[in-house]
Structure formats: structure tokens, C-alpha cells
Design a protein around this motif. Structure first.
Motif, PDB file in Angstrom:
ATOM      1  N   ALA A   2       0.813  -1.210   0.000  1.00 40.80           N
ATOM      2  CA  ALA A   2       0.000   0.000   0.000  1.00 40.80           C
ATOM      3  C   ALA A   2       0.851   1.266   0.000  1.00 40.80           C
ATOM      4  CB  ALA A   2      -0.928  -0.002   1.207  1.00 40.80           C
ATOM      5  N   GLU A   3       0.361   2.245  -0.720  1.00 40.83           N
ATOM      6  CA  GLU A   3       0.939   3.587  -0.714  1.00 40.83           C
ATOM      7  C   GLU A   3       0.157   4.381   0.329  1.00 40.83           C
ATOM      8  OE1 GLU A   3       0.680   7.570  -3.515  1.00 40.83           O
ATOM      9  OE2 GLU A   3       0.186   5.632  -4.389  1.00 40.83           O
ATOM     10  N   TRP A   4       0.832   5.012   1.275  1.00 39.48           N
ATOM     11  CA  TRP A   4       0.181   5.773   2.340  1.00 39.48           C
ATOM     12  C   TRP A   4       0.425   7.260   2.156  1.00 39.48           C
ATOM     13  CZ3 TRP A   4      -3.165   4.019   5.973  1.00 39.48           C
ATOM     14  CH2 TRP A   4      -3.281   2.638   6.090  1.00 39.48           C
ATOM     15  N   VAL A   5      -0.632   8.050   2.396  1.00 38.70           N
ATOM     16  CA  VAL A   5      -0.555   9.499   2.267  1.00 38.70           C
ATOM     17  C   VAL A   5      -1.175  10.123   3.515  1.00 38.70           C
ATOM     18  CG1 VAL A   5      -1.294  11.486   0.902  1.00 38.70           C
ATOM     19  CG2 VAL A   5      -0.773   9.329  -0.248  1.00 38.70           C
ATOM     20  N   SER A   6      -0.421  11.008   4.165  1.00 41.52           N
ATOM     21  CA  SER A   6      -0.979  11.782   5.274  1.00 41.52           C
ATOM     22  C   SER A   6      -1.880  12.858   4.682  1.00 41.52           C
ATOM     23  CB  SER A   6       0.140  12.433   6.089  1.00 41.52           C
ATOM     24  OG  SER A   6       0.924  11.458   6.710  1.00 41.52           O
ATOM     25  N   VAL A   7      -3.014  13.105   5.331  1.00 41.90           N
ATOM     26  CA  VAL A   7      -3.966  14.096   4.823  1.00 41.90           C
ATOM     27  C   VAL A   7      -4.255  15.147   5.885  1.00 41.90           C
ATOM     28  CG1 VAL A   7      -5.043  12.537   3.153  1.00 41.90           C
ATOM     29  CG2 VAL A   7      -5.942  12.633   5.472  1.00 41.90           C
ATOM     30  N   ARG A   8      -4.700  16.308   5.430  1.00 42.32           N
ATOM     31  CA  ARG A   8      -5.087  17.379   6.339  1.00 42.32           C
ATOM     32  C   ARG A   8      -6.572  17.243   6.609  1.00 42.32           C
ATOM     33  NH1 ARG A   8      -2.774  23.079   5.027  1.00 42.32           N
ATOM     34  NH2 ARG A   8      -3.192  23.186   7.239  1.00 42.32           N
ATOM     35  N   SER A   9      -6.871  16.707   7.782  1.00 37.13           N
ATOM     36  CA  SER A   9      -8.259  16.464   8.151  1.00 37.13           C
ATOM     37  C   SER A   9      -8.333  16.343   9.663  1.00 37.13           C
ATOM     38  CB  SER A   9      -8.759  15.166   7.499  1.00 37.13           C
ATOM     39  OG  SER A   9     -10.020  14.794   8.004  1.00 37.13           O
ATOM     40  N   ARG A  13      -6.401  10.619   9.706  1.00 38.97           N
ATOM     41  CA  ARG A  13      -4.953  10.802   9.858  1.00 38.97           C
ATOM     42  C   ARG A  13      -4.214  10.542   8.549  1.00 38.97           C
ATOM     43  NH1 ARG A  13      -3.355   7.699  14.965  1.00 38.97           N
ATOM     44  NH2 ARG A  13      -5.480   8.282  14.978  1.00 38.97           N
ATOM     45  N   GLU A  14      -4.467   9.360   7.954  1.00 37.59           N
ATOM     46  CA  GLU A  14      -3.804   9.005   6.700  1.00 37.59           C
ATOM     47  C   GLU A  14      -4.647   8.000   5.932  1.00 37.59           C
ATOM     48  OE1 GLU A  14       0.091   7.345   7.326  1.00 37.59           O
ATOM     49  OE2 GLU A  14      -0.605   5.996   8.872  1.00 37.59           O
ATOM     50  N   VAL A  15      -4.330   7.910   4.631  1.00 40.14           N
ATOM     51  CA  VAL A  15      -5.074   7.039   3.728  1.00 40.14           C
ATOM     52  C   VAL A  15      -4.067   6.206   2.953  1.00 40.14           C
ATOM     53  CG1 VAL A  15      -6.706   6.962   1.815  1.00 40.14           C
ATOM     54  CG2 VAL A  15      -6.875   8.795   3.495  1.00 40.14           C
ATOM     55  N   GLU A  47      -8.682  11.288  -5.710  1.00 39.43           N
ATOM     56  CA  GLU A  47      -9.603  12.394  -5.470  1.00 39.43           C
ATOM     57  C   GLU A  47      -9.761  12.662  -3.977  1.00 39.43           C
ATOM     58  OE1 GLU A  47     -13.148  11.277  -7.562  1.00 39.43           O
ATOM     59  OE2 GLU A  47     -12.204  11.557  -9.517  1.00 39.43           O
ATOM     60  N   LEU A  48      -9.798  11.593  -3.176  1.00 38.06           N
ATOM     61  CA  LEU A  48      -9.921  11.757  -1.724  1.00 38.06           C
ATOM     62  C   LEU A  48      -8.732  12.525  -1.162  1.00 38.06           C
ATOM     63  CD1 LEU A  48     -11.241  11.113   1.051  1.00 38.06           C
ATOM     64  CD2 LEU A  48      -9.885   9.010   1.042  1.00 38.06           C
ATOM     65  N   VAL A  49      -7.529  12.073  -1.457  1.00 33.55           N
ATOM     66  CA  VAL A  49      -6.347  12.701  -0.857  1.00 33.55           C
ATOM     67  C   VAL A  49      -6.091  14.106  -1.401  1.00 33.55           C
ATOM     68  CG1 VAL A  49      -5.278  10.507  -0.272  1.00 33.55           C
ATOM     69  CG2 VAL A  49      -4.681  11.600  -2.421  1.00 33.55           C
ATOM     70  N   ASN A  50      -6.637  14.433  -2.561  1.00 34.93           N
ATOM     71  CA  ASN A  50      -6.441  15.760  -3.150  1.00 34.93           C
ATOM     72  C   ASN A  50      -7.639  16.687  -2.976  1.00 34.93           C
ATOM     73  OD1 ASN A  50      -3.771  15.414  -4.251  1.00 34.93           O
ATOM     74  ND2 ASN A  50      -4.696  13.984  -5.697  1.00 34.93           N
TER      75      ASN A  50
END
Length: 68
Positions: A2-9, A13-15, A47-50
Motif C-alpha cells: 500500500a501507498e500511504w498518504v498523510s492528509v489534512r483532516s 490521519r492518513e489514507v 480524489e480523496l487525498v487531493n
């Protein structure tokens, strides 16, 4: 893998996303374990992470869909 990305929310926390299995993983701030969603198109993950509001996008396009 899996590729993990921290998000501003405030809620998420991360996706993570595994392109080989089309599984998306969401790590919410206030819960454990990480939630798994199946059959998710990669475009939905991107689309979610952006999105301008990760929480709003989750509620509109992911919640109660893509169940394993």
C-alpha cells in the motif's frame, strides 16, 4: 504494498491504497483499527487525498460503499 498518504483532516490521519488489490485503507483519528475498503478505483483514492475537504469527500463518495 500500500501507498500511504498523510492528509489534512480533523477526522482522518492518513489514507493508504493498494493498486494490486484495489483496497483502500483509512486511519481515522479517533478509532482503531484501520478501516479497509474493497474494489476502490484508484481515481477515488486520488480524489480523496487531493480534495479540499477529505472528510466531506469521504462522507459523499466512500462511506457505506466499497465494503469488503
Amino acid at each position: 504494498m500500500a501507498e500511504w498518504v498523510s492528509v489534512r483532516s480533523s477526522a482522518i490521519r492518513e489514507v493508504g491504497y493498494d493498486a494490486e488489490t484495489s483496497r483502500m485503507f483509512i486511519d481515522f483519528e479517533d478509532s482503531h483499527p484501520v478501516y479497509t475498503f474493497c474494489g476502490v478505483p484508484e481515481a477515488v483514492f486520488r480524489e480523496l487525498v487531493n480534495s479540499g475537504s477529505v472528510g466531506r469527500y469521504y462522507h459523499q463518495y466512500i462511506k457505506d460503499r466499497y465494503q469488503c
